[in-house]
Design a protein around this motif. Structure first.
Motif, PDB file in Angstrom:
ATOM      1  N   SER A 172       0.831  -1.213   0.000  1.00  0.00           N
ATOM      2  CA  SER A 172       0.000   0.000   0.000  1.00  0.00           C
ATOM      3  C   SER A 172       0.864   1.262   0.000  1.00  0.00           C
ATOM      4  O   SER A 172       0.583   2.227  -0.738  1.00  0.00           O
ATOM      5  CB  SER A 172      -0.927   0.002   1.222  1.00  0.00           C
ATOM      6  N   ALA A 173       1.916   1.249   0.826  1.00  0.00           N
ATOM      7  CA  ALA A 173       2.803   2.414   0.899  1.00  0.00           C
ATOM      8  C   ALA A 173       3.507   2.653  -0.428  1.00  0.00           C
ATOM      9  O   ALA A 173       3.654   3.801  -0.871  1.00  0.00           O
ATOM     10  CB  ALA A 173       3.827   2.210   2.015  1.00  0.00           C
ATOM     11  N   PHE A 190       0.708   3.783  -3.211  1.00  0.00           N
ATOM     12  CA  PHE A 190       0.194   5.139  -3.016  1.00  0.00           C
ATOM     13  C   PHE A 190       1.312   6.152  -2.733  1.00  0.00           C
ATOM     14  O   PHE A 190       1.036   7.344  -2.552  1.00  0.00           O
ATOM     15  CB  PHE A 190      -0.811   5.168  -1.865  1.00  0.00           C
ATOM     16  N   ASP A 191       2.554   5.658  -2.680  1.00  0.00           N
ATOM     17  CA  ASP A 191       3.703   6.508  -2.380  1.00  0.00           C
ATOM     18  C   ASP A 191       3.480   7.298  -1.093  1.00  0.00           C
ATOM     19  O   ASP A 191       3.665   8.516  -1.031  1.00  0.00           O
ATOM     20  CB  ASP A 191       3.978   7.472  -3.547  1.00  0.00           C
ATOM     21  N   ASP A 192       3.058   6.577  -0.056  1.00  0.00           N
ATOM     22  CA  ASP A 192       2.741   7.202   1.233  1.00  0.00           C
ATOM     23  C   ASP A 192       3.274   6.302   2.354  1.00  0.00           C
ATOM     24  O   ASP A 192       2.718   5.249   2.634  1.00  0.00           O
ATOM     25  CB  ASP A 192       1.234   7.381   1.372  1.00  0.00           C
ATOM     26  N   GLU A 193       4.347   6.741   2.986  1.00  0.00           N
ATOM     27  CA  GLU A 193       4.969   5.919   4.018  1.00  0.00           C
ATOM     28  C   GLU A 193       4.170   5.884   5.319  1.00  0.00           C
ATOM     29  O   GLU A 193       4.512   5.125   6.232  1.00  0.00           O
ATOM     30  CB  GLU A 193       6.403   6.398   4.308  1.00  0.00           C
ATOM     31  N   ASN A 194       3.116   6.684   5.400  1.00  0.00           N
ATOM     32  CA  ASN A 194       2.276   6.638   6.599  1.00  0.00           C
ATOM     33  C   ASN A 194       1.612   5.275   6.784  1.00  0.00           C
ATOM     34  O   ASN A 194       1.248   4.904   7.900  1.00  0.00           O
ATOM     35  CB  ASN A 194       1.206   7.735   6.550  1.00  0.00           C
ATOM     36  N   PHE A 195       1.435   4.538   5.692  1.00  0.00           N
ATOM     37  CA  PHE A 195       0.907   3.186   5.813  1.00  0.00           C
ATOM     38  C   PHE A 195       1.817   2.339   6.704  1.00  0.00           C
ATOM     39  O   PHE A 195       1.339   1.526   7.504  1.00  0.00           O
ATOM     40  CB  PHE A 195       0.787   2.526   4.433  1.00  0.00           C
ATOM     41  N   TYR A 245       1.713  11.662  12.147  1.00  0.00           N
ATOM     42  CA  TYR A 245       1.119  12.665  11.273  1.00  0.00           C
ATOM     43  C   TYR A 245       1.478  14.097  11.642  1.00  0.00           C
ATOM     44  O   TYR A 245       1.104  15.035  10.925  1.00  0.00           O
ATOM     45  CB  TYR A 245      -0.411  12.509  11.279  1.00  0.00           C
ATOM     46  N   THR A 275       9.465  11.832   9.738  1.00  0.00           N
ATOM     47  CA  THR A 275       9.662  10.381   9.819  1.00  0.00           C
ATOM     48  C   THR A 275      10.787  10.039  10.779  1.00  0.00           C
ATOM     49  O   THR A 275      10.708   9.043  11.510  1.00  0.00           O
ATOM     50  CB  THR A 275       9.962   9.801   8.423  1.00  0.00           C
TER      51      THR A 275
END
Length: 200
Positions: free
Chosen positions: A65-66, A69-74, A144, A148
């Motif tokens: 998923s990360a 979606f290019d989103d490391e919050n996953f 959030y 990081t």
């Protein structure tokens, strides 16, 4: 050695992130390490720990998923999910099996005596449940709100330090029901050892 044997996927995650600063890559390495743990158990014909399977499946889903979606919050959600699932596991065991988390943590060394009342064990259980839920929310807040790097050190140091603090608090609450002293030698053992010393 036991710590590394059980937690080398986590150690690899820490090392890869510190070297590359790439959280998605580090999480992928962690998942690969979990797969190695599972395969090692299969090849050595040992029982496969359910936690290893859960970490692997959850890790793969979040890494994919990360990356997609290019989103490391996953990746950052993994800690919260594990903590919340852990709190539910502790709660269900208390309600349906009358088993408590502190018993699992202390049974290996036979530290906890049988005299500990269930009411006290249940109270400690609730402390752990509330802690896991609360830290899960705190993890998301840090994830959030800050960078990081800040989240990474919060996860590694904050989670370890707070867990150890809660463990110490649990021991203090059980102070009358734990045995932290080394077992005493019986009279016969002392007599035998004295005889051996005199013979030498």
């Amino acid at each position: 050695m036991t710590f590394l044997k059980e937690n080398y996927p986590l150690v690899a995650f820490i090392a890869v992130y510190l070297i590359t600063k790439n959280l998605i890559l580090a999480a992928a390495v962690w998942s690969a390490g979990s797969l190695v743990q599972i395969l090692t158990s299969v090849f050595t014909k040992q029982s496969i720990k359910k936690s290893h399977i859960a970490y692997f499946i959850l890790g793969v889903l979040l890494v994919v998923s990360a990356y997609y979606f290019d989103d490391e919050n996953f990746i950052k959600w993994k800690t919260t999910i594990i903590l919340w699932v852990g709190s539910l596991f502790i709660l269900f065991r208390q309600l349906f099996s009358k088993k408590y988390i502190i018993q699992d943590l202390l049974k290996a060394n036979d530290i906890l005596k049988d005299t500990a009342p269930h009411s006290l064990l249940a109270k400690i259980n609730w402390l752990w449940i509330l802690y896991l839920i609360g830290f899960g929310f705190l993890n998301l807040y840090v994830a959030y709100t800050f960078s990081t790097d800040v989240w990474f050190w919060f996860k590694i140091i904050g989670l370890f330090a707070s867990t150890m603090l809660l463990f110490i608090i649990s021991i203090i609450m059980l102070k009358e029901h734990v045995n932290l002293e080394e077992p005493q030698k019986s009279d016969s053992q002392e007599t035998d050892s004295d005889k051996n010393d005199s013979q030498e």
